[in-house]
Design a protein around this motif. Structure first.
Motif, PDB file in Angstrom:
ATOM      1  N   ALA A  85      33.285  -0.754 -47.140  1.00 11.56           N
ATOM      2  CA  ALA A  85      34.439   0.010 -47.714  1.00 11.56           C
ATOM      3  C   ALA A  85      35.398  -0.717 -47.724  1.00 11.56           C
ATOM      4  CB  ALA A  85      34.614   1.223 -47.194  1.00 11.56           C
ATOM      5  N   GLY A  86      36.286  -0.971 -46.582  1.00 11.24           N
ATOM      6  CA  GLY A  86      37.489  -1.680 -46.356  1.00 11.24           C
ATOM      7  C   GLY A  86      37.204  -3.076 -46.275  1.00 11.24           C
ATOM      8  N   LEU A  87      35.968  -3.580 -45.759  1.00 11.66           N
ATOM      9  CA  LEU A  87      35.943  -4.969 -46.052  1.00 11.66           C
ATOM     10  C   LEU A  87      34.554  -5.538 -45.987  1.00 11.66           C
ATOM     11  CD1 LEU A  87      36.793  -7.861 -44.737  1.00 11.66           C
ATOM     12  CD2 LEU A  87      36.172  -7.210 -42.527  1.00 11.66           C
ATOM     13  N   PHE A  88      34.073  -6.512 -46.567  1.00 10.38           N
ATOM     14  CA  PHE A  88      32.680  -6.886 -46.788  1.00 10.38           C
ATOM     15  C   PHE A  88      32.612  -8.555 -46.946  1.00 10.38           C
ATOM     16  CE2 PHE A  88      28.291  -7.559 -48.426  1.00 10.38           C
ATOM     17  CZ  PHE A  88      27.646  -6.765 -47.441  1.00 10.38           C
ATOM     18  N   VAL A  89      31.636  -9.245 -46.301  1.00 11.76           N
ATOM     19  CA  VAL A  89      31.653 -10.645 -46.491  1.00 11.76           C
ATOM     20  C   VAL A  89      30.234 -10.985 -46.634  1.00 11.76           C
ATOM     21  CG1 VAL A  89      31.880 -12.792 -45.238  1.00 11.76           C
ATOM     22  CG2 VAL A  89      33.449 -10.883 -44.791  1.00 11.76           C
ATOM     23  N   ASP A  90      29.752 -11.670 -47.717  1.00 18.56           N
ATOM     24  CA  ASP A  90      28.777 -12.291 -47.874  1.00 18.56           C
ATOM     25  C   ASP A  90      28.743 -13.682 -48.157  1.00 18.56           C
ATOM     26  OD1 ASP A  90      26.085 -13.469 -48.861  1.00 18.56           O
ATOM     27  OD2 ASP A  90      25.697 -11.438 -49.821  1.00 18.56           O
ATOM     28  N   ASN A  91      28.350 -14.398 -47.123  1.00 15.88           N
ATOM     29  CA  ASN A  91      28.650 -16.067 -47.263  1.00 15.88           C
ATOM     30  C   ASN A  91      28.022 -16.601 -48.366  1.00 15.88           C
ATOM     31  OD1 ASN A  91      30.235 -17.840 -45.748  1.00 15.88           O
ATOM     32  ND2 ASN A  91      28.653 -18.813 -44.995  1.00 15.88           N
ATOM     33  N   GLU A  92      26.962 -16.198 -48.959  1.00 12.64           N
ATOM     34  CA  GLU A  92      26.531 -16.696 -50.150  1.00 12.64           C
ATOM     35  C   GLU A  92      27.247 -16.494 -51.200  1.00 12.64           C
ATOM     36  OE1 GLU A  92      22.292 -15.585 -50.303  1.00 12.64           O
ATOM     37  OE2 GLU A  92      21.740 -16.728 -48.769  1.00 12.64           O
ATOM     38  N   VAL A  93      28.103 -15.574 -51.240  1.00 13.46           N
ATOM     39  CA  VAL A  93      28.802 -15.119 -52.442  1.00 13.46           C
ATOM     40  C   VAL A  93      30.341 -14.979 -52.581  1.00 13.46           C
ATOM     41  CG1 VAL A  93      29.084 -13.104 -54.030  1.00 13.46           C
ATOM     42  CG2 VAL A  93      26.893 -13.532 -53.048  1.00 13.46           C
ATOM     43  N   GLY A  94      30.621 -14.260 -51.274  1.00 12.53           N
ATOM     44  CA  GLY A  94      31.977 -14.089 -51.362  1.00 12.53           C
ATOM     45  C   GLY A  94      32.510 -12.925 -50.580  1.00 12.53           C
ATOM     46  N   ALA A  95      34.022 -12.387 -50.531  1.00  8.77           N
ATOM     47  CA  ALA A  95      34.272 -11.483 -49.720  1.00  8.77           C
ATOM     48  C   ALA A  95      35.250 -10.798 -50.073  1.00  8.77           C
ATOM     49  CB  ALA A  95      34.760 -12.157 -48.155  1.00  8.77           C
ATOM     50  N   ALA A  96      35.569  -9.361 -49.848  1.00  5.66           N
ATOM     51  CA  ALA A  96      36.418  -8.547 -50.361  1.00  5.66           C
ATOM     52  C   ALA A  96      37.106  -7.880 -49.316  1.00  5.66           C
ATOM     53  CB  ALA A  96      35.906  -7.772 -51.481  1.00  5.66           C
ATOM     54  N   THR A  97      38.107  -7.120 -49.433  1.00 11.46           N
ATOM     55  CA  THR A  97      38.958  -6.278 -48.713  1.00 11.46           C
ATOM     56  C   THR A  97      39.666  -5.263 -49.587  1.00 11.46           C
ATOM     57  OG1 THR A  97      40.149  -5.818 -46.493  1.00 11.46           O
ATOM     58  CG2 THR A  97      40.778  -7.501 -47.996  1.00 11.46           C
ATOM     59  N   ALA A  98      40.337  -3.992 -48.792  1.00 10.76           N
ATOM     60  CA  ALA A  98      41.125  -3.225 -49.540  1.00 10.76           C
ATOM     61  C   ALA A  98      42.128  -2.667 -48.987  1.00 10.76           C
ATOM     62  CB  ALA A  98      40.032  -1.933 -49.843  1.00 10.76           C
TER      63      ALA A  98
END
Length: 332
Positions: A229-242
Motif C-alpha cells: 500500500a504505502g510502499l512496494f519494491v520489486d528489484n526486477e521492476v521498480g519501486a513505489a511509495t505513496a
C-alpha cells in the motif's frame, strides 16, 4: 582517482518542461557499467532527507542503508508535524507512529501504533532483521525497540500539543474534521515521507514513515506501514511509495499497483497516473476531488516519476546531475 565517463540519459514528457515534469530519467552508467545512484522522496522539504541518503549512496552504501538514514532526518525534526518527533497526535493527544522498510530481496519490516520511540523506521528494520515476523504493533513494537537499546521519550512537542488543543475547541472530537481540512493543511506543510533509492549495484530499497493522520481515532493505521500500500519494491521492476489519505491508498493497494503497471511497460510517471485513475474510478470523481493522494516511483533504469490526485504535491530528487524538486501533475 581515474576519470570515468558518464552517459546521462534524460527524457521529458511532451507536455512539460523539466521542473514541471514528473518523468525524470535519472539513469547514469559509468565506464565500469555501474549504475549511478538515485534517491527520490515525497514532498519538497525532504530534500534534506535526500541529502542524507545521498551521502550513503555516493560512498558506495546500499540503497537500504540510504533510505533508512534518509527518513531518519524528518523523524528527528520537531518542526515536521507529519513524521516522528513533533508529529501531530491522535484525538486523545497521543503521538503514534507507523513505518515500514523493504529491500531488494523482498525482506520487509513494519511497525504500527508505536509510541515513545522517535525513529520508527529503525524499529521497522529491527522487525525485518531480528525477528521472524514482518509486522509488530503497539506495545510489542515498543518492547522490541527497548530491548535493542532505544530510549523512550516524549514525542509531543509544545507546538503540536498547542495545535491539538486548538483542534479540540471546534472539532467535536471528530477525526473527520482532519479529513475535510487535509488539503488546506498540506498547502502549508506536507504529509509523511516515502523514499526510494537505487544504489550503484543496481539494487532498489524503500522506506516510509509517518505519525499518521492528525487527530485520528485511537488505533487508526493508514497505508504507510503496509507493504503493498504505502510502499512496494520489486528489484526486477521498480519501486513505489505513496502519501496522502492512507485509507484511499490501501483501497487500491496503491504502491503495488504502480509497480505492476511498470512491470507491464509503463514509465514510472504513467504508472503513477494509472494508479490515480484507478482510485478515481473506485471512489468517483466527486469524492476524489476532496482527497489528496500522491505516488512516486522509480524503475530499475533509475527513471523516476510522480503523479497526484488533486495537486499540491511535489517529489524531491537527487542524482548525479544534482538536486531538483518536481511538481507532480494531477488529474483533478
Amino acid at each position: 582517482m581515474r576519470r570515468r565517463k558518464f552517459v546521462q540519459l534524460a527524457s521529458l514528457l511532451p507536455t512539460g518542461v523539466l521542473l514541471n515534469n514528473s518523468n525524470v530519467q535519472a539513469k547514469s552508467v559509468d565506464a565500469d557499467n555501474e549504475i549511478n545512484p538515485v534517491v527520490i522522496s515525497t514532498w519538497a522539504p525532504n530534500v534534506k532527507a535526500n541529502a542524507a541518503a545521498w551521502q550513503v549512496l555516493v560512498k558506495g552504501g546500499t540503497a537500504l542503508d540510504a533510505v533508512h538514514q534518509g527518513v531518519m532526518v524528518p523523524e528527528a525534526d520537531p518542526n515536521d508535524q507529519s513524521v516522528g518527533y513533533g508529529g501531530l497526535p491522535d484525538r486523545d493527544g497521543r503521538v503514534t507512529l507507523d513505518a515500514c522498510i523493504m529491500d531488494h530481496q523482498y525482506n520487509i519490516g513494519s511497525v504500527m501504533y508505536l509510541e515513545h520511540i522517535k525513529h520508527a523506521i529503525t524499529v521497522a528494520r529491527l522487525v525485518m532483521e531480528k525477528t521472524p515476523h514482518v509486522q509488530l504493533v503497539g506495545e510489542g513494537a515498543l518492547r522490541l525497540a527497548l530491548e535493542n537499546g532505544m530510549k523512550k521519550e516524549n514525542l509531543l512537542t509544545e507546538a503540536s500539543e498547542k495545535a491539538w488543543k486548538e483542534w479540540l475547541k471546534t472539532s467535536q472530537y471528530s477525526p473527520m474534521t482532519t479529513v475535510e481540512n487535509l488539503l488546506e493543511r498540506i498547502k502549508n506543510n506536507h504529509d509523511t515521507i516515502g523514499m526510494l533509492a537505487l544504489d550503484k549495484h543496481g539494487n532498489l530499497s524503500g522506506a516510509c514513515t509517518t505519525s499518521g493522520m492528525a487527530y485520528k481515532m485511537q488505533g487508526r493505521v493508514g497505508d504507510s506501514p503496509i507493504i503493498g500500500a504505502g510502499l512496494f519494491v520489486d528489484n526486477e521492476v521498480g519501486a513505489a511509495t505513496a502519501t496522502g489519505v492512507g485509507e484511499e491508498v490501501v483501497r487500491i493497494c496503491g504502491s503495488h499497483t504502480v509497480v505492476e503497471y511498470m512491470r507491464h511497460g509503463y514509465s514510472p510517471a504513467d504508472a503513477c497516473k494509472e494508479a490515480v485513475k484507478r482510485l478515481i474510478k473506485a471512489r468517483g470523481e466527486a469524492t476524489a476531488r476532496k482527497l489528496q493522494i500522491g505516488f512516486i516511483a522509480m524503475n530499475k533504469k533509475g527513471e523516476t516519476g510522480c503523479y497526484s490526485l488533486t495537486g499540491s504535491f511535489t517529489m524531491a530528487l537527487r542524482n548525479v546531475a544534482g538536486e531538483k524538486v518536481i511538481d507532480a501533475p494531477s488529474l483533478l
